[in-house]
Design an enzyme around this catalytic site. Structure first.
Site, mmCIF file in Angstrom:
data_model
loop_
_atom_site.group_PDB
_atom_site.id
_atom_site.type_symbol
_atom_site.label_atom_id
_atom_site.label_comp_id
_atom_site.label_asym_id
_atom_site.label_seq_id
_atom_site.Cartn_x
_atom_site.Cartn_y
_atom_site.Cartn_z
ATOM 1 N N GLU A 114 -6.254 -36.027 -10.942
ATOM 2 C CA GLU A 114 -7.267 -35.553 -11.903
ATOM 3 C C GLU A 114 -6.506 -35.166 -13.155
ATOM 4 O OE1 GLU A 114 -10.425 -35.570 -11.545
ATOM 5 O OE2 GLU A 114 -10.851 -35.550 -9.401
ATOM 6 N N LEU A 115 -6.476 -36.072 -14.126
ATOM 7 C CA LEU A 115 -5.580 -35.847 -15.278
ATOM 8 C C LEU A 115 -6.365 -35.478 -16.534
ATOM 9 C CD1 LEU A 115 -3.118 -38.761 -14.458
ATOM 10 C CD2 LEU A 115 -3.126 -36.412 -13.602
ATOM 11 N N GLY A 146 -3.696 -32.148 -13.513
ATOM 12 C CA GLY A 146 -2.772 -31.744 -14.569
ATOM 13 C C GLY A 146 -2.650 -32.824 -15.612
ATOM 14 N N SER A 147 -1.501 -32.831 -16.277
ATOM 15 C CA SER A 147 -1.314 -33.743 -17.403
ATOM 16 C C SER A 147 -0.959 -35.151 -16.918
ATOM 17 C CB SER A 147 -0.201 -33.203 -18.296
ATOM 18 O OG SER A 147 0.987 -33.143 -17.534
ATOM 19 N N CYS A 176 -10.230 -30.013 -19.241
ATOM 20 C CA CYS A 176 -10.085 -31.475 -19.236
ATOM 21 C C CYS A 176 -11.389 -32.140 -19.668
ATOM 22 C CB CYS A 176 -9.673 -31.947 -17.854
ATOM 23 S SG CYS A 176 -10.759 -31.368 -16.557
ATOM 24 N N TRP A 206 -3.185 -24.445 -14.632
ATOM 25 C CA TRP A 206 -3.527 -23.038 -14.858
ATOM 26 C C TRP A 206 -4.902 -22.845 -15.478
ATOM 27 C CZ3 TRP A 206 -4.592 -23.502 -19.843
ATOM 28 C CH2 TRP A 206 -3.886 -24.449 -20.571
ATOM 29 N N ALA A 264 0.491 -23.821 -11.020
ATOM 30 C CA ALA A 264 1.242 -23.796 -12.274
ATOM 31 C C ALA A 264 2.091 -22.523 -12.337
ATOM 32 C CB ALA A 264 0.273 -23.852 -13.453
ATOM 33 N N GLU A 304 -4.920 -36.054 -26.158
ATOM 34 C CA GLU A 304 -5.781 -34.949 -25.747
ATOM 35 C C GLU A 304 -5.392 -33.697 -26.548
ATOM 36 O OE1 GLU A 304 -5.056 -33.423 -21.753
ATOM 37 O OE2 GLU A 304 -7.170 -32.844 -21.607
ATOM 38 N N LYS A 330 1.148 -25.875 -4.753
ATOM 39 C CA LYS A 330 2.137 -25.609 -5.809
ATOM 40 C C LYS A 330 1.295 -25.396 -7.074
ATOM 41 C CE LYS A 330 4.755 -26.831 -9.475
ATOM 42 N NZ LYS A 330 4.638 -25.463 -10.050
HETATM 43 P P1 NAP Z 1 0.782 -29.835 -16.293
HETATM 44 O O1 NAP Z 1 1.841 -29.349 -17.180
HETATM 45 O O2 NAP Z 1 0.775 -31.266 -15.942
HETATM 46 O O3 NAP Z 1 0.867 -28.963 -14.962
HETATM 47 C C1 NAP Z 1 0.001 -29.161 -13.877
HETATM 48 C C2 NAP Z 1 0.754 -28.892 -12.596
HETATM 49 O O4 NAP Z 1 1.721 -29.911 -12.404
HETATM 50 C C3 NAP Z 1 1.533 -27.579 -12.624
HETATM 51 O O5 NAP Z 1 1.534 -27.028 -11.334
HETATM 52 C C4 NAP Z 1 2.923 -28.021 -13.026
HETATM 53 O O6 NAP Z 1 3.918 -27.126 -12.637
HETATM 54 C C5 NAP Z 1 3.021 -29.331 -12.284
HETATM 55 N N1 NAP Z 1 3.964 -30.280 -12.855
HETATM 56 C C6 NAP Z 1 4.238 -30.500 -14.160
HETATM 57 N N2 NAP Z 1 5.125 -31.504 -14.284
HETATM 58 C C7 NAP Z 1 5.404 -31.928 -13.041
HETATM 59 C C8 NAP Z 1 6.268 -32.934 -12.509
HETATM 60 N N3 NAP Z 1 6.998 -33.715 -13.285
HETATM 61 N N4 NAP Z 1 6.322 -33.078 -11.167
HETATM 62 C C9 NAP Z 1 5.584 -32.308 -10.370
HETATM 63 N N5 NAP Z 1 4.764 -31.335 -10.799
HETATM 64 C C10 NAP Z 1 4.666 -31.153 -12.122
HETATM 65 O O7 NAP Z 1 -0.670 -29.511 -16.837
HETATM 66 P P2 NAP Z 1 -1.203 -28.109 -17.366
HETATM 67 O O8 NAP Z 1 -0.632 -27.900 -18.714
HETATM 68 O O9 NAP Z 1 -1.018 -27.046 -16.351
HETATM 69 O O10 NAP Z 1 -2.776 -28.414 -17.429
HETATM 70 C C11 NAP Z 1 -3.344 -29.075 -18.478
HETATM 71 C C12 NAP Z 1 -3.604 -30.529 -18.141
HETATM 72 O O11 NAP Z 1 -4.374 -30.645 -16.961
HETATM 73 C C13 NAP Z 1 -4.449 -31.176 -19.218
HETATM 74 O O12 NAP Z 1 -3.998 -32.467 -19.477
HETATM 75 C C14 NAP Z 1 -5.835 -31.215 -18.591
HETATM 76 O O13 NAP Z 1 -6.697 -32.154 -19.132
HETATM 77 C C15 NAP Z 1 -5.496 -31.486 -17.175
HETATM 78 N N6 NAP Z 1 -6.622 -31.126 -16.306
HETATM 79 C C16 NAP Z 1 -7.333 -32.112 -15.690
HETATM 80 C C17 NAP Z 1 -8.422 -31.805 -14.897
HETATM 81 C C18 NAP Z 1 -9.224 -32.869 -14.200
HETATM 82 O O14 NAP Z 1 -9.966 -32.532 -13.296
HETATM 83 N N7 NAP Z 1 -9.141 -34.120 -14.571
HETATM 84 C C19 NAP Z 1 -8.789 -30.478 -14.729
HETATM 85 C C20 NAP Z 1 -8.049 -29.494 -15.373
HETATM 86 C C21 NAP Z 1 -6.956 -29.835 -16.157
HETATM 87 P P3 NAP Z 1 4.587 -26.084 -13.687
HETATM 88 O O15 NAP Z 1 3.485 -25.230 -14.182
HETATM 89 O O16 NAP Z 1 5.571 -25.359 -12.860
HETATM 90 O O17 NAP Z 1 5.199 -26.905 -14.770
#
Ligand code: NAP
Length: 465
Positions: free
Chosen positions: A228-229, A206-207, A262, A130, A156, A359, A154
Site C-alpha cells: 500500500e504505497l 509506506g513510500s 496517501c 506513521w 515507523a 506525491e 515493524k
Molecule cells: P516510509 O518512509 O516508506 O516508511 C514506512 C515504513 O517502512 C516505516 O516503518 C519505515 O521504517 C519502513 N521502511 C522505510 N524504508 C524501508 C526499507 N528500505 N526497507 C524496509 N522498511 C523500510 O513511509 P512514511 O514516510 O512512514 O509514510 C508515508 C508514505 O506512506 C507516503 O508515501 C504515503 O502515501 C504512504 N502511505 C500509503 C498508504 C496506502 O494505504 N496506500 C497509507 C498510508 C501511507 P522507518 O520509519 O524506520 O524508516
C-alpha cells in the site's frame, strides 16, 4: 532515523529506544512461529471475542490514545481519538464478518465433492507508516489475526510508543502472548526478518522507495507481499458539480491529517468554465485555515510528523516554483519551532515538475485547468500512481466515463476518498498491489486450499473385494 518519540510540535526528543539486537529479534521470530502452531487452532469465536474486547479498549481509551498519537506524530488530538474509534470499527467488522468470509466455499468439479478452504499462512511481517499510526496497523492486524495468522509489527521509527501501545491493547484484550509482537528495528533489519524461513509474508504500507526494497526482498524469498504505497490522487471538478460542496471537500481532502494521507486529494483538476470560481473559493479557504498546536481543538492544520517530511516538502515546492509554478497561497515553512508548513496552493504547474509528478505529503495543493472531461481524465491518469480519485459532476455520461477510465483503485463520485472496513482499499501502478479491508483484505494472507474428494473410491473398492 533513531527509534524515538520526537514531539513534532516542539522538536523535543521525549523518549528513545534501543533497537533489538539480532539475538532478540530471532527470539521474537521464534516466539511468533511457536505461537502460530497453537494460535492457528484457536476457534473463530475465540478470536472474535478478543477482537471485540480490543474494540472496547480502543473506545474506552480513545482520549489517551489520541494524545499519544499527537505527541508522537503531530496529529490533531481530536483526529487521534477518532482514529482509535475507527480501529474499534475495523475490529468489530472482522470479528462479525470473518466467519462468513472464511467459511468453506463449494467449488463444483469432477469430484463427488470439492470446495475451497481458507487457512492461515503463518507469521506476517507488517511494515507500517506513521501517518495513521493505529489505523494502518489495525486494518492489517484485525483480518490477519482473525484468519489465524500471527503478526510481527515493524512500525515507523518515530511512533515506537504507538507500536507498543497497540501490542499492549491486543494482549489485554486476550490475544495469546506472541500472536502480536512489536519489533523495534530499523529498516536495515527488515531484510533479516524477510529472509527468515519462519516468516511467511509481508504487508508494507509506506513510500514507493520502501515498497520497492521490501517487495524485492520478499520476491527473492518467494514470499507473498501486499504493498500500500503512495498516491497523488486527482480531484476533478466539472461544471455541473455543486461548487460549494466541491470546494469545502477539496480543502478538507487536501489537509486531512495535515496533508499527510496517501488518499488525500493532491491534484485538483478543474474544468475551465468553473476554474476561476474554484480557484478563488479554494485559495481563500486554504488561507483561512488555522495552523498551530495539534492539542488545541480550534486548530485545522498541525505540524508535519518529522523534520524530514517538512524539508522534503519544502524542497518539492521550491523546485516546482523554479520550474514555473505560481504560488497562490503559502509556499514556505512557518517561522516558529516545530515542523509547520503554510497551507499552499500552486498553479501553472510544469509537467514533470515535483508538484505534477510526485506525491506532496503535506498541505500543498496543485491546481490544473482542463477543457473537458477527456482532458481531465488524461491529466488524472498522467501519473505514476493509481490509488484513489474523487470526481465532482452531476452529468450521468461524464460520471460513467470517469468510473470507467480513471486508472485508480477507487473512484469516489461527489465525495471525499476515505477508507471504510467494508470496502476494499488499495491501488494500482506505483501505488502498489493487493488490497486491504473488505473480504479482499482477509483473503490476502491465507492459503486458498482446494479440497477434492471422490467418495466413489470406497464404493468401487468394496465391489472388487
Ligand atoms: P516510509 O518512509 O516508506 O516508511 C514506512 C515504513 O517502512 C516505516 O516503518 C519505515 O521504517 C519502513 N521502511 C522505510 N524504508 C524501508 C526499507 N528500505 N526497507 C524496509 N522498511 C523500510 O513511509 P512514511 O514516510 O512512514 O509514510 C508515508 C508514505 O506512506 C507516503 O508515501 C504515503 O502515501 C504512504 N502511505 C500509503 C498508504 C496506502 O494505504 N496506500 C497509507 C498510508 C501511507 P522507518 O520509519 O524506520 O524508516
Amino acid at each position: 532515523m533513531p527509534i524515538a518519540t520526537i514531539n513534532p510540535a516542539t522538536g523535543e526528543t521525549l523518549r528513545t529506544f534501543d533497537p533489538l539486537t539480532d539475538a532478540e529479534l530471532d527470539d521474537k521470530i521464534e516466539h511468533a512461529a511457536r505461537t502460530f502452531r497453537t494460535y492457528r487452532r484457536t476457534t473463530l469465536s475465540e478470536r472474535a471475542a478478543w477482537l471485540l474486547r480490543a474494540a472496547e479498549i480502543l473506545e474506552a481509551e480513545q482520549g489517551a490514545l489520541g494524545r499519544l498519537m499527537t505527541t508522537e506524530m503531530g496529529k490533531l488530538v481530536k483526529a487521534g481519538g477518532e482514529e482509535a474509534v475507527k480501529c474499534a470499527w475495523g475490529c468489530r467488522f472482522y470479528a462479525e464478518q470473518a466467519p462468513r468470509m472464511l467459511a468453506d466455499e463449494p467449488a463444483p468439479s469432477t469430484a463427488t465433492r470439492s470446495f475451497v478452504r481458507y487457512q492461515p499462512l503463518g507469521p506476517i511481517l507488517a511494515v507500517m507508516p506513521w501517518n495513521f499510526p493505529f489505523w494502518q496497523v489495525f486494518r492489517l492486524a484485525a483480518p490477519a489475526l482473525m484468519a489465524g495468522n500471527v503478526v510481527l509489527l515493524k512500525h515507523a521509527s518515530n511512533v515506537p510508543q504507538c507500536a507498543l501501545a497497540i501490542e499492549d491493547i491486543l494482549r489485554r484484550a486476550g490475544f495469546p502472548d506472541g500472536s502480536f509482537q512489536t519489533l523495534l528495528i530499523p529498516p536495515a533489519q527488515v531484510q533479516r526478518v524477510l529472509d527468515d524461513p519462519r516468516v511467511a509474508a509481508v504487508s508494507l504500507t509506506g513510500s514507493e522507495l520502501a515498497g520497492r526494497s521490501v517487495a524485492a526482498a520478499a520476491g527473492r524469498q518467494i514470499k507473498k507481499a501486499v504493498l500500500e504505497l503512495g498516491g497523488s490522487d486527482p480531484f476533478i471538478v466539472m461544471p455541473s458539480a455543486d461548487m460549494r460542496a466541491a470546494i469545502d471537500t477539496a480543502v478538507k481532502g487536501r489537509v486531512v491529517n495535515s496533508g499527510q494521507s496517501c488518499i488525500a486529494a493532491k491534484r485538483f483538476i478543474v474544468a475551465e468554465a468553473v476554474a476561476d470560481a474554484f480557484e478563488r473559493g479554494f485559495t481563500e479557504k486554504m488561507q483561512a485555515l488555522k495552523v498551530g498546536d495539534p492539542l488545541d481543538p480550534a486548530t485545522d492544520v498541525g505540524p508535519l510528523a518529522t523534520r524530514n517530511t517538512l524539508t522534503d516538502l519544502d524542497d518539492q515546492v521550491r523546485r516546482s516554483i523554479a520550474a514555473g509554478a505560481r504560488v497562490l497561497a503559502g509556499g514556505h515553512p512557518l517561522e516558529r519551532p516545530g515542523n509547520y508548513y503554510a497551507p499552499t496552493v500552486l498553479t501553472d504547474i510544469e509537467r514533470g515538475s515535483p508538484a505534477y509528478a510526485e506525491e506532496l505529503f503535506g498541505p500543498v495543493a496543485a491546481l490544473f485547468r482542463v477543457r473537458d472531461a477527456g482532458e481531465a481524465i488524461r491529466v488524472a491518469n498522467d501519473t505514476a500512481f493509481g490509488l484513489g480519485s474523487s470526481v465532482w459532476t452531476n452529468d450521468a455520461a461524464e460520471r460513467a466515463r470517469f468510473i470507467d477510465e480513471i486508472e485508480a483503485g477507487q473512484v469516489f463520485v461527489n465525495g471525499m476518498v476515505v477508507s471504510d472496513p467494508r470496502l476494499p482499499f488499495g491501488g494500482i501502478k506505483n501505488s502498489g498491489y493487493g488490497r486491504e479491508l473488505g473480504v479482499y483484505g482477509i483473503r490476502e494472507f491465507i492459503n486458498v486450499k482446494t479440497i477434492w474428494i471422490n467418495d466413489a473410491v470406497h464404493h468401487r473398492e468394496s465391489l472388487t473385494e
